[in-house]
Structure formats: C-alpha cells, structure tokens
Design a protein around this motif. Sequence first.
Motif, PDB file in Angstrom:
ATOM      1  N   MET A 348      -6.506  -9.467  -1.145  1.00 31.41           N
ATOM      2  CA  MET A 348      -5.137  -9.189  -1.598  1.00 31.41           C
ATOM      3  C   MET A 348      -5.059  -7.853  -2.339  1.00 31.41           C
ATOM      4  SD  MET A 348      -3.759 -12.827  -3.078  1.00 31.41           S
ATOM      5  CE  MET A 348      -3.288 -14.196  -2.019  1.00 31.41           C
ATOM      6  N   ALA A 349      -5.981  -7.633  -3.250  1.00 31.61           N
ATOM      7  CA  ALA A 349      -5.983  -6.392  -4.018  1.00 31.61           C
ATOM      8  C   ALA A 349      -6.167  -5.197  -3.098  1.00 31.61           C
ATOM      9  CB  ALA A 349      -7.082  -6.433  -5.078  1.00 31.61           C
ATOM     10  N   LYS A 350      -7.082  -5.328  -2.145  1.00 29.80           N
ATOM     11  CA  LYS A 350      -7.343  -4.223  -1.226  1.00 29.80           C
ATOM     12  C   LYS A 350      -6.114  -3.910  -0.388  1.00 29.80           C
ATOM     13  CE  LYS A 350      -9.051  -2.077   2.564  1.00 29.80           C
ATOM     14  NZ  LYS A 350      -8.598  -1.950   3.954  1.00 29.80           N
ATOM     15  N   VAL A 351      -5.512  -4.916   0.197  1.00 34.93           N
ATOM     16  CA  VAL A 351      -4.357  -4.711   1.071  1.00 34.93           C
ATOM     17  C   VAL A 351      -3.178  -4.165   0.278  1.00 34.93           C
ATOM     18  CG1 VAL A 351      -2.643  -5.865   2.525  1.00 34.93           C
ATOM     19  CG2 VAL A 351      -5.065  -6.463   2.740  1.00 34.93           C
ATOM     20  N   PHE A 352      -2.841  -4.818  -0.824  1.00 37.92           N
ATOM     21  CA  PHE A 352      -1.664  -4.432  -1.599  1.00 37.92           C
ATOM     22  C   PHE A 352      -1.785  -3.007  -2.117  1.00 37.92           C
ATOM     23  CE2 PHE A 352       0.812  -4.185  -5.536  1.00 37.92           C
ATOM     24  CZ  PHE A 352       2.044  -4.667  -5.109  1.00 37.92           C
ATOM     25  N   CYS A 353      -2.918  -2.695  -2.715  1.00 40.74           N
ATOM     26  CA  CYS A 353      -3.074  -1.375  -3.331  1.00 40.74           C
ATOM     27  C   CYS A 353      -3.181  -0.272  -2.284  1.00 40.74           C
ATOM     28  CB  CYS A 353      -4.299  -1.359  -4.239  1.00 40.74           C
ATOM     29  SG  CYS A 353      -4.158  -2.467  -5.664  1.00 40.74           S
ATOM     30  N   SER A 354      -3.883  -0.522  -1.205  1.00 45.28           N
ATOM     31  CA  SER A 354      -4.030   0.531  -0.195  1.00 45.28           C
ATOM     32  C   SER A 354      -2.704   0.849   0.481  1.00 45.28           C
ATOM     33  CB  SER A 354      -5.079   0.134   0.844  1.00 45.28           C
ATOM     34  OG  SER A 354      -4.716  -1.044   1.539  1.00 45.28           O
ATOM     35  N   GLU A 355      -1.897  -0.170   0.743  1.00 47.61           N
ATOM     36  CA  GLU A 355      -0.599   0.066   1.373  1.00 47.61           C
ATOM     37  C   GLU A 355       0.376   0.735   0.397  1.00 47.61           C
ATOM     38  OE1 GLU A 355       0.048  -0.472   4.515  1.00 47.61           O
ATOM     39  OE2 GLU A 355      -1.570  -1.804   5.159  1.00 47.61           O
ATOM     40  N   LEU A 356       0.422   0.242  -0.814  1.00 44.87           N
ATOM     41  CA  LEU A 356       1.374   0.766  -1.787  1.00 44.87           C
ATOM     42  C   LEU A 356       1.040   2.193  -2.182  1.00 44.87           C
ATOM     43  CD1 LEU A 356       3.854  -0.406  -3.344  1.00 44.87           C
ATOM     44  CD2 LEU A 356       2.315  -0.745  -5.271  1.00 44.87           C
ATOM     45  N   LEU A 357      -0.244   2.492  -2.317  1.00 41.96           N
ATOM     46  CA  LEU A 357      -0.619   3.798  -2.828  1.00 41.96           C
ATOM     47  C   LEU A 357      -0.605   4.880  -1.768  1.00 41.96           C
ATOM     48  CD1 LEU A 357      -3.290   2.736  -5.440  1.00 41.96           C
ATOM     49  CD2 LEU A 357      -0.933   3.455  -5.812  1.00 41.96           C
ATOM     50  N   PHE A 358      -0.691   4.523  -0.493  1.00 41.47           N
ATOM     51  CA  PHE A 358      -0.452   5.530   0.540  1.00 41.47           C
ATOM     52  C   PHE A 358       0.957   6.082   0.384  1.00 41.47           C
ATOM     53  CE2 PHE A 358       1.256   6.790   4.658  1.00 41.47           C
ATOM     54  CZ  PHE A 358       0.327   7.736   5.061  1.00 41.47           C
ATOM     55  N   ASP A 359       1.899   5.187   0.188  1.00 42.21           N
ATOM     56  CA  ASP A 359       3.284   5.606  -0.029  1.00 42.21           C
ATOM     57  C   ASP A 359       3.414   6.408  -1.321  1.00 42.21           C
ATOM     58  OD1 ASP A 359       6.286   5.354   0.522  1.00 42.21           O
ATOM     59  OD2 ASP A 359       6.147   4.431  -1.461  1.00 42.21           O
ATOM     60  N   ALA A 360       2.676   6.035  -2.348  1.00 43.57           N
ATOM     61  CA  ALA A 360       2.753   6.749  -3.621  1.00 43.57           C
ATOM     62  C   ALA A 360       2.310   8.198  -3.475  1.00 43.57           C
ATOM     63  CB  ALA A 360       1.900   6.040  -4.669  1.00 43.57           C
ATOM     64  N   VAL A 361       1.235   8.413  -2.717  1.00 41.82           N
ATOM     65  CA  VAL A 361       0.763   9.780  -2.511  1.00 41.82           C
ATOM     66  C   VAL A 361       1.814  10.596  -1.768  1.00 41.82           C
ATOM     67  CG1 VAL A 361      -0.985  11.201  -1.359  1.00 41.82           C
ATOM     68  CG2 VAL A 361      -1.677   9.146  -2.588  1.00 41.82           C
ATOM     69  N   PHE A 362       2.434  10.004  -0.767  1.00 39.22           N
ATOM     70  CA  PHE A 362       3.470  10.722  -0.016  1.00 39.22           C
ATOM     71  C   PHE A 362       4.679  11.016  -0.905  1.00 39.22           C
ATOM     72  CE2 PHE A 362       7.004  10.891   3.162  1.00 39.22           C
ATOM     73  CZ  PHE A 362       6.598  12.073   3.765  1.00 39.22           C
ATOM     74  N   GLN A 363       5.020  10.085  -1.791  1.00 38.57           N
ATOM     75  CA  GLN A 363       6.124  10.328  -2.722  1.00 38.57           C
ATOM     76  C   GLN A 363       5.800  11.497  -3.651  1.00 38.57           C
ATOM     77  OE1 GLN A 363       8.539   8.463  -0.963  1.00 38.57           O
ATOM     78  NE2 GLN A 363       9.373   8.411  -3.035  1.00 38.57           N
ATOM     79  N   ALA A 364       4.555  11.591  -4.087  1.00 35.79           N
ATOM     80  CA  ALA A 364       4.145  12.717  -4.926  1.00 35.79           C
ATOM     81  C   ALA A 364       4.292  14.028  -4.158  1.00 35.79           C
ATOM     82  CB  ALA A 364       2.708  12.531  -5.401  1.00 35.79           C
ATOM     83  N   MET A 365       3.970  14.001  -2.871  1.00 33.58           N
ATOM     84  CA  MET A 365       4.132  15.194  -2.042  1.00 33.58           C
ATOM     85  C   MET A 365       5.606  15.576  -1.917  1.00 33.58           C
ATOM     86  SD  MET A 365       1.356  14.567   1.013  1.00 33.58           S
ATOM     87  CE  MET A 365       1.533  16.222   1.704  1.00 33.58           C
ATOM     88  N   LYS A 366       6.477  14.593  -1.792  1.00 34.00           N
ATOM     89  CA  LYS A 366       7.908  14.871  -1.681  1.00 34.00           C
ATOM     90  C   LYS A 366       8.442  15.534  -2.949  1.00 34.00           C
ATOM     91  CE  LYS A 366      10.531  11.615   0.100  1.00 34.00           C
ATOM     92  NZ  LYS A 366      11.043  10.245   0.367  1.00 34.00           N
ATOM     93  N   ALA A 367       7.903  15.135  -4.101  1.00 31.71           N
ATOM     94  CA  ALA A 367       8.324  15.749  -5.351  1.00 31.71           C
ATOM     95  C   ALA A 367       7.930  17.224  -5.397  1.00 31.71           C
ATOM     96  CB  ALA A 367       7.726  14.997  -6.531  1.00 31.71           C
ATOM     97  N   VAL A 368       6.762  17.537  -4.853  1.00 33.01           N
ATOM     98  CA  VAL A 368       6.304  18.930  -4.818  1.00 33.01           C
ATOM     99  C   VAL A 368       7.059  19.715  -3.754  1.00 33.01           C
ATOM    100  CG1 VAL A 368       4.311  20.405  -4.304  1.00 33.01           C
ATOM    101  CG2 VAL A 368       4.045  18.394  -5.781  1.00 33.01           C
ATOM    102  N   GLY A 369       7.378  19.056  -2.659  1.00 34.65           N
ATOM    103  CA  GLY A 369       8.121  19.725  -1.599  1.00 34.65           C
ATOM    104  C   GLY A 369       7.213  20.359  -0.572  1.00 34.65           C
TER     105      GLY A 369
END
Length: 431
Positions: A348-369
């Motif tokens: 559960m920890a592996k699946v939840f964190c890996s899926e959620l944090l892929f999106d988090a990294v992309f969101q950080a990229m969107k903030a930078v542009g």
Amino acid sequence: MAIDFTLTNAQRRLQRVAREFANDILAPLVRAADEDPDPQRGFHAIKGAYVESYKLGFATGFIPKKYGGGGISNVDLQVVVEELTAIDPGFATILLVNGLALMPLVWFGSEAQKRKWLIPATSDPRAEYLAAWTVSEPSGSPGGTANFDGAAPYPAGIALTATHDKKNGEYILNGRKFWPCNAGGWDLKGADVNVCIVRTAPKSGGTEGLSAIIVPRGTAGVHYEQPISKLGHRLSQNNSIVFKDCRVAEENVFAVGQGDLVINKAFTWSGPVAAIAAVGVARSAYEYALKWAKTYTGGGDRPIIQHQAVAYTLAEVAMKVEACRAFAWKAAHYHDQNNADGHAVGPMAKVFCSELLFDAVFQAMKAVGVNALDRTHPLERYLREAAVFPLYDAGNIGMQMRKICTVMADPRFDPRAIANSEPTPFYKSPP
C-alpha cells in the motif's frame, strides 16, 4: 504517548551521515553518470561512492548483527534512504537490491547458509560486495513474471528451470533473466552472488514449483549481456542474463517449493523503502521549485510565490511529500513490529506514494514553467526518476496491487489490523 515522529539522537546522527555522504560524495558524480549513454560505464562511475557507502554500513546495514550487519530497523533504513534518494534514487536502488537478495536468506535460509553467504557480504575488505535479486524474466507470450504464482506450469511465470542432478549433487539451470539489478557486477562478470528464483518443478504451478538458489560469481554457464539503457534510475545496473547448463551445488538451494513466498516477502519488505525513495525525489523537486518561486519573477515585479496559483500548487506538493513520508514511516514501523510481514501495508505504501509523488514532481515542474524542461535544471531528471517508481519493485499493477487485494480478500483479514499494527499474514490459499 506511544506515537512520536521525533527522531532519536542515533537516528539524527544516521540522517546527518547519510546527508553528508549524499551531498559530498555522491552528488558530484550523478550528472555525468546519468548522462553517459553507456549504462555500464555510468554504473561503474559511481563505484567509488558505493565503496564509501559500504564502509558506512549502508550497503548491508539491514543484515542482523549476528552475521556482521548493522541490525538497523526498518525505520532507521527510511532515514538513510530518503537522504540518498533525494540525490539519486538509482544509486540507492543498488543498496536496496542488496537487501532484496540477502534478506530472503535471513528469513528462509538454513543457519549454515546464512553463515556461509551473509558473513562474507558484510565483511568484504574491498567494500565492493554486490548481491543481485534475480527474479524478473523477458516479456513474451508467455513471458514476464507478474503472474509468478499462477497455476500454470512451465513456461508461464518463472521459466528459468533448475533440474536436480541428484547423482552429482547439483542443480542445472537453463533459461534467461531480464531486469535484475546488480546481477552483472562491476565488470559484467557477475555480482558476488545472484539470488535466483527458479522453477524446480516444471509441471507444477507457481505456488508449488518455485525455489530460490544462490549462484556465486564465477559459476560457469552464466553470460551477462550489456545492461539495459533506461529512462530513469540510470546509475543502477539492470541486466539481461543467459543461463546455459549452469551447474550449482544443491547446498545453495533454499525455500524449495516456497519460491513464491520468497518473492512475496521480499517485495513486501521493499515496499516502504520504495515509498520513502519516492519521497526523497519529490522532496528535491519541491525544494528546488520552492526556491525558484521565491526568486523568479516571471517577468513581473514580484516573485511568483506571491501569486496564488503558484503558492497553492507548491502547497499541495508539500502536503503530498509530508503525507507520504508519514505513510512510509508507518509501514516501516509495522514491519519492525511484525517481522516484515506487512503484506498489505508494505505494498500500500509503495503504490500510494509512488503514484501520488509522480504527480507531485510534475506539479513542481508546472510551478517552474517551461524552464523545467531545460536540462541545466534537475527537474526533468526528477520526473524521469519519479516515472520509475510505479513500474519497478514488483510494479504497482503487475504485482503490488494484486497482493494487497489477495490479503484483503482472505476471510481472516482484519481491516483494522494495520491501524493497530497487528499481523496481516499472507497465505498461499484460503482456509
């Protein structure tokens, strides 16, 4: 109060040592090794850092002290792995795979096997020791290993066969492996040991016909092909291996007929480690984007962090990082309480964190542009690294989700057990 997220003094020291190693020794090597088009050359480029990590105990710290390891807890391991993966998760994967290979011996090996194979692993005077977890096989029809525990006999699931030659006291291995990490070793002549999952009963399904066997470096009949060139985790080595009439002493076999349980427990143990690895990468992406947003104006008269859209985006990223760290620590603590038998919470920890944090990294990229796409910045590499987590370590769709559902479907499963840190055993079949 029993619940306390404060690190002990010993854990803080461990964190400080891991952070200093990652920043001072590993970080200067990462960019060139990641960009090297030759994956073996890139892997070899970080050998010096690996030697230093071995000396610090990071490569075998999870092995019990009885066999020369550090005997650290799963929570302690979380502290180290986050710091390493914040710099490079591929390097940390090399250390993780030492655990995937050697911990099955701790759980399933005989005392003689533990002493023979674990003590050399923890006492290498060269500080170069590598162990490989050799499970995955090439794709095809049939092919791959996601359904390793299915009812179908050879060649479905695990197709590397190990025929018992009782007269000579050996097993003869024939077949291929594809994707194992560390397997080729520093010189493509083999890791110190390859812990292989093999099919010892070709006519049986995956829950009866699989076993584990230790193939030491120098064994004849094994050919290591050039490593796979990957999107991310480029500092780790993934191999294609051919076994042809490879003879291994029968004393190297363990968990005969229980190879499916070896796979399940190993990837259960690694679940929280993969989860905290995702935290490390997302943390670095978040911190880089936050620093950028506090200084970059985007052509305006004030830093973009003062614009609500950017601030909200980075706040969401920060929340995801903190939530996933807590989940990873919870799963690791559960493993410490239950002999790494968190067959639901680990995945559960592996699946939840890996899926959620892929999106988090992309969101950080969107903030930078658009500047996030410029490879002079590290964000594109963080996204490549984040893309690996849902796919590796018993891929989320391939194995981990299926294991969670198997545990939950068992009539003996208590849905409150995880919250109470009570056992959630994994059984081959329902009662």
